[in-house]
Design a protein around this motif. Structure first.
Motif, mmCIF file in Angstrom:
data_model
loop_
_atom_site.group_PDB
_atom_site.id
_atom_site.type_symbol
_atom_site.label_atom_id
_atom_site.label_comp_id
_atom_site.label_asym_id
_atom_site.label_seq_id
_atom_site.Cartn_x
_atom_site.Cartn_y
_atom_site.Cartn_z
ATOM 1 N N LEU A 154 0.846 -1.196 0.000
ATOM 2 C CA LEU A 154 0.000 0.000 0.000
ATOM 3 C C LEU A 154 0.880 1.244 0.000
ATOM 4 O O LEU A 154 1.982 1.230 0.556
ATOM 5 C CB LEU A 154 -0.886 0.010 1.244
ATOM 6 N N PRO A 155 0.395 2.342 -0.597
ATOM 7 C CA PRO A 155 1.193 3.582 -0.574
ATOM 8 C C PRO A 155 1.518 4.011 0.859
ATOM 9 O O PRO A 155 0.666 3.918 1.745
ATOM 10 C CB PRO A 155 0.269 4.608 -1.246
ATOM 11 N N GLN A 156 2.744 4.468 1.051
ATOM 12 C CA GLN A 156 3.193 4.832 2.403
ATOM 13 C C GLN A 156 2.448 6.028 2.980
ATOM 14 O O GLN A 156 2.429 6.220 4.193
ATOM 15 C CB GLN A 156 4.696 5.137 2.376
ATOM 16 N N ILE A 160 -5.315 4.871 -0.368
ATOM 17 C CA ILE A 160 -5.672 3.553 -0.881
ATOM 18 C C ILE A 160 -6.020 3.717 -2.363
ATOM 19 O O ILE A 160 -6.891 4.524 -2.702
ATOM 20 C CB ILE A 160 -6.875 2.955 -0.118
ATOM 21 N N PRO A 161 -5.352 2.980 -3.241
ATOM 22 C CA PRO A 161 -5.637 3.121 -4.678
ATOM 23 C C PRO A 161 -7.120 2.931 -4.984
ATOM 24 O O PRO A 161 -7.762 2.038 -4.422
ATOM 25 C CB PRO A 161 -4.798 2.000 -5.309
ATOM 26 N N ARG A 167 -8.597 6.164 3.898
ATOM 27 C CA ARG A 167 -7.169 5.992 4.159
ATOM 28 C C ARG A 167 -6.985 4.692 4.940
ATOM 29 O O ARG A 167 -7.925 4.195 5.563
ATOM 30 C CB ARG A 167 -6.602 7.181 4.945
ATOM 31 N N TRP A 168 -5.792 4.139 4.875
ATOM 32 C CA TRP A 168 -5.527 2.939 5.670
ATOM 33 C C TRP A 168 -4.794 3.315 6.942
ATOM 34 O O TRP A 168 -4.046 4.288 6.989
ATOM 35 C CB TRP A 168 -4.781 1.881 4.860
ATOM 36 N N ILE A 169 -5.062 2.531 7.984
ATOM 37 C CA ILE A 169 -4.458 2.756 9.296
ATOM 38 C C ILE A 169 -3.831 1.436 9.727
ATOM 39 O O ILE A 169 -4.491 0.388 9.672
ATOM 40 C CB ILE A 169 -5.540 3.173 10.321
ATOM 41 N N GLY A 177 0.996 -6.903 9.844
ATOM 42 C CA GLY A 177 0.650 -5.877 8.856
ATOM 43 C C GLY A 177 -0.845 -5.677 8.720
ATOM 44 O O GLY A 177 -1.322 -5.268 7.653
ATOM 45 N N HIS A 178 -1.580 -5.940 9.784
ATOM 46 C CA HIS A 178 -3.037 -5.764 9.722
ATOM 47 C C HIS A 178 -3.368 -4.280 9.531
ATOM 48 O O HIS A 178 -2.764 -3.419 10.152
ATOM 49 C CB HIS A 178 -3.671 -6.262 11.023
ATOM 50 N N ILE A 179 -4.318 -3.995 8.636
ATOM 51 C CA ILE A 179 -4.773 -2.610 8.470
ATOM 52 C C ILE A 179 -6.289 -2.519 8.633
ATOM 53 O O ILE A 179 -7.015 -3.508 8.476
ATOM 54 C CB ILE A 179 -4.405 -2.025 7.082
#
Length: 283
Positions: A154-156, A160-161, A167-169, A177-179
């Protein structure tokens, strides 16, 4: 390229189900949630551009494809698959779906070793305090799958594409790596397994989809200290809607009260009294 993709050697269908299996819920105009046996997938977006969040149980690809075509029309395909994490019940049909649609998969960088065949997850703990599903968990696949170059980090910057409003958290604990996915404008949360809305260890509660906020599934959570921090992080966002990896969506007052209680009393509600990952020094 994608021909090198493979599931772990222990991959197999699991004969577990619930009254929610096969039920879809239109949570918001651009958020649809669907239960595959005992786990939820979600579609975010509209007919023109949408993503699939998680990829269901083993052997459920045809069901997932038909649900998407029912929702958005024949031949519809997501732009990408976003993974909350790589446990077998969230990636169970992912290789068939990648082959069907020829689309990329995005996951947190710390989850990539488990998705590229490099590392297996810790084994599930059938001794953990919980119930029948916990006891059956030694049957659950935990070996790494290999998605080759179909999976990307995922983008830093937290975007999110294809779904710019979310957004991811990073919400580790259940896996490294759970988001979770969050939309600030209406405080919509897709929590994955950071917390769930059914007591996932209890066969009866899973079968009946009894609504009850709970920590991450106990038999598959190796780091409780970090899992607690993730719940505190999500509670601080004050979500108004939560779609979780297991159980029904929760909204409004019920969500606020329950998530507040889980954050406050995480040690007693979520952390099991015994189990091989409880109270272990992980540093």
């Amino acid at each position: 390229m994608e021909e090198n993709m493979s599931y772990g050697s222990d991959y197999k269908p699991i004969p577990a189900s619930s009254v929610g299996s096969g039920v879809g819920i239109q949570v918001l105009p651009d958020l649809f949630c669907y239960t595959v046996q005992i786990v939820n997938i979600a579609l975010i977006g509209t007919k023109d551009e949408f993503v699939l969040v998680d990829a269901g149980m083993p052997n459920s690809a045809e069901e997932i494809i038909s649900v998407i075509e029912e929702q958005f029309g024949e031949g519809s395909r997501p732009k990408a698959i976003i993974l909350t994490h790589g446990h077998f019940d969230h990636v169970g049909s992912i290789i068939e779906l990648i082959r069907q649609w020829d689309i990329p998969v995005y996951a947190h960088p710390l989850e990539l070793p488990f998705l590229t065949g490099k590392m297996s997850y810790p084994e599930p703990d059938p001794t953990v305090e919980g119930g029948m599903i916990a006891k059956l968990s030694s049957m659950f696949p935990n070996e790494a799958i290999n998605l080759g170059d179909s999976v990307r980090p995922l983008p830093q910057d937290g975007t999110i594409p294809h779904i710019p409003s979310f957004r991811w958290i990073h919400t580790p604990g259940h896996t490294p790596g759970h988001i979770s996915l969050f939309r600030d404008e209406d405080r919509t949360l897709l929590a994955g397994d950071a917390f769930v809305t059914v007591k996932q260890e209890s066969l009866y509660k899973v079968m009946m989809q009894e609504h009850e906020i709970s920590g991450p599934p106990r038999y598959f959570t190796p780091d409780w200290d970090v899992a607690k921090q993730s719940v505190l992080k999500l509670e601080a966002l004050h979500p108004t809607i939560a779609v979780t990896g297991h159980g029904l969506p929760m909204t409004g007052e019920e969500l606020t009260e329950n998530l507040g209680r889980l954050a406050r009393d995480f040690d007693t509600i979520a952390i099991p009294d015994y189990g091989k990952y409880v109270g272990k020094d992980k540093h």
